[in-house]
Scaffold this active site. Structure first.
Site, PDB file in Angstrom:
ATOM      1  N   HIS A 127      45.307 -57.266  37.287  1.00 39.78           N
ATOM      2  CA  HIS A 127      45.004 -57.082  38.432  1.00 39.78           C
ATOM      3  C   HIS A 127      46.347 -56.289  38.778  1.00 39.78           C
ATOM      4  CE1 HIS A 127      43.336 -57.367  42.654  1.00 39.78           C
ATOM      5  NE2 HIS A 127      44.722 -57.189  42.993  1.00 39.78           N
ATOM      6  N   ASP A 131      33.335 -55.218  38.527  1.00 36.23           N
ATOM      7  CA  ASP A 131      33.929 -56.370  39.518  1.00 36.23           C
ATOM      8  C   ASP A 131      33.116 -56.890  40.699  1.00 36.23           C
ATOM      9  OD1 ASP A 131      36.173 -57.809  40.496  1.00 36.23           O
ATOM     10  OD2 ASP A 131      36.930 -56.149  41.965  1.00 36.23           O
TER      11      ASP A 131
END
Ligand SMILES: NC(=O)N[C@@H](CC(=O)O)C(=O)O
Ligand SMILES: [Zn+2]
Ligand SMILES: [Zn+2]
Length: 360
Positions: free
Chosen positions: A152, A263
Site C-alpha cells: 500500500h 481492491d
C-alpha cells in the site's frame, strides 16, 4: 454524472448483443472480509474470477502462515457449490515479522505475497509497519525466497496532502527501498497517479502495479458530485483527471507491468454513510463489467484480456488460467444494495446503468 451510462450512441462502442470472450481472469488485489460478510461477497468474486490475491487486513490481521491457512479454509468453506475459485493468500507484515515466518509462508505453497501496510495508512492497518527499516529482516528473507511484496504505497504523515501521499511514498520510501532490495519482486497496489504509472513503467527490475476499475473510470470529482458521495471514497483517494487518464493509458498499453486488481473493499452501508466513513469501494459484484466499460471507452477492448487474465499470473509466476469468460453487451442497472452479513452494502455506482453484463 458518471461515465457509465451510454445514452449517446458512440461508433467506437460495441452494439447491443456483442460478446467479448477472454481467458478466465484473476483479481490480484481483493478484500473478502470474514464470517457472514465473507459469505455475502465471495459468490460475486467467484463468479467473476478464477483466483484472487486475498488481502490480510482482517481484525486481527493475518500475520502468520497458520492464520493464512485457517482463513483459506474459511474461504473455501464459504464457496458456493460447484464454484471453481482459488484464494491466493497473503501475509500481513508487522514491525516484528521474523524471517522464519516469511520462509514458512513461502514453503506453504498457498501464500503468494506479503503485504506491507504503512501503519495507519488505510483500513485495519494499525498493526502495519511503522518504519520500513523495521521490516528489513522480513524483506531480506522475501528477496531471498522470491516472495512477492505487495505494497500500500502511501505515506502516513498528516502534514502531507492526502492527494500527494502516493507520489511522496514513491520518492521517499519506495525508491530507497528498491535500492536496498534490488532483487525483491514488488507490486505497487491500486496505483492512482501518473507519477506511479510513470515510475512503474520506467523502473528497473521486477516491479508491477495493480489498477482498480474505479480509478480507471472516475476522477476525484465523483466524490463531490452535487454533495458528498461516500461510496466513491477509497484509499488511495481518487485523483485529478490527468491521473485517471495516465492510469487508463497504462492499463490499455499492453505493458505487462500493469494488471487487474479490483481492491473491492466492502464496508456496510452505514459504515460508509457515517460521521467518519470507511474507505473502500465495493466492485466485487460487477468488476469485469466496470473494466470492460473503461477499456471500451478507450477503444481498446482488445487489450482487456492481457490486463485481466495474463499479466498478473505471469508476474506471480503462476500458470495462466484455462477456460473462458464471456461478457455480453446490454444494459442493466446496478442494484441499490445487497445483503452484507446482517447488514447491507451499496455497490459502486449503484442505480446506474452498465453496458456490459457477465454471460458465463
Ligand atoms: N482501498 C480501501 O479504500 N480500503 C481497503 C484497504 C486498502 O486496500 O487500502 C479496505 O480494506 O477497506
Ligand atoms: Zn491499500
Ligand atoms: Zn485494498
Amino acid at each position: 454524472m458518471t461515465p457509465l451510462a451510454h445514452h449517446v450512441p458512440d461508433p467506437a462502442q460495441a452494439p447491443a448483443g456483442t460478446t467479448l470472450t477472454i481467458t478466465r481472469p484473476d483479481d490480484w488485489h481483493l478484500h473478502l472480509r470474514d464470517g457472514a460478510q465473507l459469505q455475502s461477497v465471495l459468490p460475486h468474486t467467484a463468479a467473476q474470477f478464477r483466483r484472487a490475491i486475498v488481502m490480510p487486513n482482517l481484525r486481527p490481521p493475518v500475520t502468520t502462515t497458520a492464520l493464512a491457512a485457517a482463513y483459506r479454509e474459511r474461504i473455501l468453506a464459504a464457496l458456493p457449490a460447484g464454484a471453481d475459485f482459488e484464494p491466493l493468500m497473503t501475509l500481513y507484515l508487522t514491525d516484528n515479522t521474523p524471517a522464519e515466518e516469511v520462509l514458512r509462508a513461502r514453503a506453504s505453497g498457498f501464500v503468494h505475497a506479503a503485504k506491507l501496510y504503512p501503519a495507519g495508512a488505510t483500513t485495519n492497518s494499525d498493526s502495519g509497519v511503522t518504519d520500513l527499516k523495521q521490516a528489513y529482516a522480513a524483506l531480506e528473507a522475501m528477496q531471498e525466497a522470491g516472495l512477492v511484496l505487495a505494497l500500500h504505497g502511501e505515506v502516513t504523515d498528516r502534514d502531507i496532502d492526502v492527494f500527494d501521499r502516493e507520489k511522496v511514498f514513491i520518492e521517499d520510501k519506495l525508491i530507497p527501498l528498491r535500492r536496498d532490495f534490488p532483487g525483491l519482486r514488488v507490486v505497487l497496489e491500486h496505483i492512482t497517479t501518473k507519477d506511479a504509472a510513470d515510475y512503474v513503467r520506467e523502473a528497473e527490475g521486477e516491479i508491477a502495479a495493480t489498477i482498480t476499475a474505479h480509478h480507471l473510470l472516475y476522477n476525484r470529482n465523483a466524490i463531490f458530485t452535487g454533495g458528498i458521495r461516500p461510496h466513491f471514497y477509497c484509499l488511495p483517494v481518487l485523483k485529478r483527471e490527468v491521473h485517471r487518464r495516465a492510469l487508463l493509458e497504462a492499463a490499455i498499453s499492453g505493458d505487462a507491468r500493469f494488471f487487474l486488481g479490483t481492491d473491492s473493499a466492502p464496508h456496510a452501508r452505514g459504515d460508509k454513510e457515517a460521521d467518519c466513513g470507511c474507505a473502500g469501494c465495493y466492485t466485487g459484484l460487477h468488476a469485469l463489467e466496470l473494466y470492460a466499460t473503461a477499456f471500451e471507452a478507450a477503444g481498446r477492448l482488445d487489450r482487456l484480456e492481457g490486463f485481466a487474465s495474463h499479466f498478473g499470473a505471469d508476474f506471480y509466476r503462476l500458470p495462466r488460467n484455462t477456460g473462458t469468460l464471456t461478457l455480453r453487451k446490454g444494459d442493466w442497472v446496478i442494484p441499490a444494495e445487497l445483503p452484507y452479513g446482517d447488514r447491507t452494502i451499496a455497490p459502486l455506482a449503484h442505480g446506474e446503468t452498465l453496458g456490459w453484463q457477465l454471460h458465463g
